[in-house]
Design a protein around this motif. Sequence first.
Motif, mmCIF file in Angstrom:
data_model
loop_
_atom_site.group_PDB
_atom_site.id
_atom_site.type_symbol
_atom_site.label_atom_id
_atom_site.label_comp_id
_atom_site.label_asym_id
_atom_site.label_seq_id
_atom_site.Cartn_x
_atom_site.Cartn_y
_atom_site.Cartn_z
ATOM 1 N N PHE A 1 0.849 -1.191 0.000
ATOM 2 C CA PHE A 1 0.000 0.000 0.000
ATOM 3 C C PHE A 1 0.883 1.238 0.000
ATOM 4 O O PHE A 1 1.866 1.305 0.743
ATOM 5 C CB PHE A 1 -0.894 0.045 1.247
ATOM 6 C CG PHE A 1 -2.008 -0.952 1.270
ATOM 7 C CD1 PHE A 1 -3.327 -0.551 1.028
ATOM 8 C CD2 PHE A 1 -1.764 -2.287 1.565
ATOM 9 C CE1 PHE A 1 -4.362 -1.457 1.063
ATOM 10 C CE2 PHE A 1 -2.811 -3.213 1.603
ATOM 11 C CZ PHE A 1 -4.108 -2.798 1.349
ATOM 12 N N GLY A 2 0.498 2.247 -0.810
ATOM 13 C CA GLY A 2 1.238 3.494 -0.821
ATOM 14 C C GLY A 2 0.406 4.631 -1.358
ATOM 15 O O GLY A 2 -0.690 4.425 -1.891
ATOM 16 N N ASP A 3 0.935 5.854 -1.225
ATOM 17 C CA ASP A 3 0.182 7.027 -1.687
ATOM 18 C C ASP A 3 1.021 8.013 -2.467
ATOM 19 O O ASP A 3 0.479 8.930 -3.085
ATOM 20 C CB ASP A 3 -0.441 7.757 -0.490
ATOM 21 C CG ASP A 3 0.609 8.538 0.285
ATOM 22 O OD1 ASP A 3 0.472 9.767 0.409
ATOM 23 O OD2 ASP A 3 1.576 7.913 0.757
ATOM 24 N N GLY A 4 2.349 7.859 -2.459
ATOM 25 C CA GLY A 4 3.215 8.826 -3.112
ATOM 26 C C GLY A 4 3.945 8.247 -4.301
ATOM 27 O O GLY A 4 3.998 7.024 -4.484
ATOM 28 N N MET A 5 4.541 9.114 -5.114
ATOM 29 C CA MET A 5 5.254 8.637 -6.291
ATOM 30 C C MET A 5 6.518 7.863 -5.922
ATOM 31 O O MET A 5 7.064 7.138 -6.752
ATOM 32 C CB MET A 5 5.587 9.813 -7.211
ATOM 33 C CG MET A 5 4.361 10.432 -7.878
ATOM 34 S SD MET A 5 3.343 9.208 -8.764
ATOM 35 C CE MET A 5 4.439 8.814 -10.130
ATOM 36 N N ASN A 6 6.980 7.985 -4.687
ATOM 37 C CA ASN A 6 8.101 7.143 -4.242
ATOM 38 C C ASN A 6 7.654 5.709 -3.986
ATOM 39 O O ASN A 6 8.479 4.846 -3.685
ATOM 40 C CB ASN A 6 8.749 7.727 -2.979
ATOM 41 C CG ASN A 6 7.798 7.837 -1.811
ATOM 42 O OD1 ASN A 6 6.584 7.985 -1.979
ATOM 43 N ND2 ASN A 6 8.330 7.750 -0.605
ATOM 44 N N ASP A 7 6.350 5.441 -4.137
ATOM 45 C CA ASP A 7 5.823 4.080 -3.968
ATOM 46 C C ASP A 7 5.595 3.366 -5.302
ATOM 47 O O ASP A 7 5.209 2.201 -5.322
ATOM 48 C CB ASP A 7 4.488 4.109 -3.206
ATOM 49 C CG ASP A 7 4.636 4.637 -1.799
ATOM 50 O OD1 ASP A 7 5.545 4.178 -1.087
ATOM 51 O OD2 ASP A 7 3.849 5.530 -1.406
ATOM 52 N N LYS A 8 5.822 4.055 -6.417
ATOM 53 C CA LYS A 8 5.410 3.480 -7.706
ATOM 54 C C LYS A 8 6.142 2.185 -8.023
ATOM 55 O O LYS A 8 5.532 1.227 -8.526
ATOM 56 C CB LYS A 8 5.575 4.486 -8.837
ATOM 57 C CG LYS A 8 7.003 4.836 -9.207
ATOM 58 C CD LYS A 8 7.031 5.817 -10.387
ATOM 59 C CE LYS A 8 8.465 6.075 -10.845
ATOM 60 N NZ LYS A 8 8.532 7.014 -11.977
ATOM 61 N N GLU A 9 7.453 2.116 -7.733
ATOM 62 C CA GLU A 9 8.205 0.893 -8.035
ATOM 63 C C GLU A 9 7.730 -0.266 -7.163
ATOM 64 O O GLU A 9 7.629 -1.406 -7.623
ATOM 65 C CB GLU A 9 9.706 1.128 -7.838
ATOM 66 C CG GLU A 9 10.322 2.091 -8.835
ATOM 67 C CD GLU A 9 10.311 3.553 -8.383
ATOM 68 O OE1 GLU A 9 10.903 4.396 -9.072
ATOM 69 O OE2 GLU A 9 9.695 3.841 -7.323
ATOM 70 N N MET A 10 7.424 0.022 -5.914
ATOM 71 C CA MET A 10 6.946 -1.012 -4.994
ATOM 72 C C MET A 10 5.581 -1.539 -5.420
ATOM 73 O O MET A 10 5.362 -2.756 -5.483
ATOM 74 C CB MET A 10 6.875 -0.450 -3.569
ATOM 75 C CG MET A 10 6.275 -1.384 -2.538
ATOM 76 S SD MET A 10 6.423 -0.762 -0.845
ATOM 77 C CE MET A 10 5.177 0.547 -0.830
ATOM 78 N N LEU A 11 4.660 -0.635 -5.727
ATOM 79 C CA LEU A 11 3.312 -1.067 -6.116
ATOM 80 C C LEU A 11 3.334 -1.819 -7.443
ATOM 81 O O LEU A 11 2.531 -2.729 -7.659
ATOM 82 C CB LEU A 11 2.371 0.138 -6.212
ATOM 83 C CG LEU A 11 2.131 0.941 -4.929
ATOM 84 C CD1 LEU A 11 0.991 1.930 -5.142
ATOM 85 C CD2 LEU A 11 1.826 0.048 -3.738
ATOM 86 N N SER A 12 4.255 -1.436 -8.333
ATOM 87 C CA SER A 12 4.356 -2.107 -9.627
ATOM 88 C C SER A 12 4.896 -3.520 -9.487
ATOM 89 O O SER A 12 4.541 -4.409 -10.268
ATOM 90 C CB SER A 12 5.287 -1.324 -10.563
ATOM 91 O OG SER A 12 4.824 -0.033 -10.801
ATOM 92 N N TYR A 13 5.763 -3.736 -8.502
ATOM 93 C CA TYR A 13 6.471 -5.016 -8.405
ATOM 94 C C TYR A 13 5.651 -6.119 -7.742
ATOM 95 O O TYR A 13 5.680 -7.267 -8.176
ATOM 96 C CB TYR A 13 7.807 -4.843 -7.654
ATOM 97 C CG TYR A 13 8.624 -6.109 -7.676
ATOM 98 C CD1 TYR A 13 9.318 -6.479 -8.824
ATOM 99 C CD2 TYR A 13 8.665 -6.953 -6.566
ATOM 100 C CE1 TYR A 13 10.045 -7.658 -8.858
ATOM 101 C CE2 TYR A 13 9.390 -8.131 -6.594
ATOM 102 C CZ TYR A 13 10.077 -8.489 -7.743
ATOM 103 O OH TYR A 13 10.782 -9.656 -7.782
ATOM 104 N N VAL A 14 4.908 -5.784 -6.700
ATOM 105 C CA VAL A 14 4.191 -6.819 -5.938
ATOM 106 C C VAL A 14 2.978 -7.338 -6.715
ATOM 107 O O VAL A 14 2.516 -6.703 -7.660
ATOM 108 C CB VAL A 14 3.730 -6.286 -4.563
ATOM 109 C CG1 VAL A 14 4.934 -5.893 -3.710
ATOM 110 C CG2 VAL A 14 2.765 -5.117 -4.718
#
Length: 262
Positions: A209-222
């Motif tokens: 779970f994330g809300d910022g653009m620093n989370d995009k790689e994490m959300l894309s990978y899982v």
Amino acid sequence: MINYKILFLDIDGTILTPDDTIQDSTKQAVAQLQQKGLEVFLATGRPLHEIANIGEELNIHSFIGYNGAFAIYKGETIFRETMNKDTVKHFLDIAKSHGHEAVLYTSDKNAFTSLEAPITKEFMKKFHLYKNDTITDNILNQVLGITLINLSENEHVLYEEDAEIHLSQVNIEGFRHSYDVIRDTVNKGLAVQMILERLGIPKESAIAFGDGMNDKEMLSYVGEGFAMGNAHPNLFPYAKHTTTSVTESGIYNGLKSLGLLE
């Protein structure tokens, strides 16, 4: 049915509401997943030396900090990668010439260009930064992350000459003048990948779970990436799912949609 085994949670705007509290629904959701045997990590841009209280409140003992530069699993270091000293010096030169402030995060302190500037004092207060000092040359080879403060719109491009570095706007009301420095080779997504490899967990069994653009790689990978309802508008294309906002039980509702909560 997928056998989910691990959960990664951003902090600001995902776990923490705008008034810096954690909703009871979030605490219940984390506790239920821990009872089911899932591993739970905090995955944040914050320095790890400033988030122990949040970990304690949620009984979480594994962390990704500094936007992926330092990952710890139950006390064991999985990954640690400092920034290039010359890059750090170059960024400080740009900041100085354009009237920007900066904070350099090491493993044990937050070093600011100014401790007295009103805008940095506001930043320290909002993000509960207590181990603060001024920048000295001897720490420039120990930097795990940088946040740049007081940038006007489009000034982030000043720092993006290096094709392997981009800036991510802080998705917090009143602090969108601040940007985290993200490395293509060091980010939350790559830290998640290393943790999954270390624990032998397939990415299909991972949730984030994330809300910022620093989370995009994490959300894309899982396998199951959730953007909070309050997320930065540009984040939604990187997430498989959208949940409700941080003030509307976003984590709980997202996990419930996967059938993980009673």
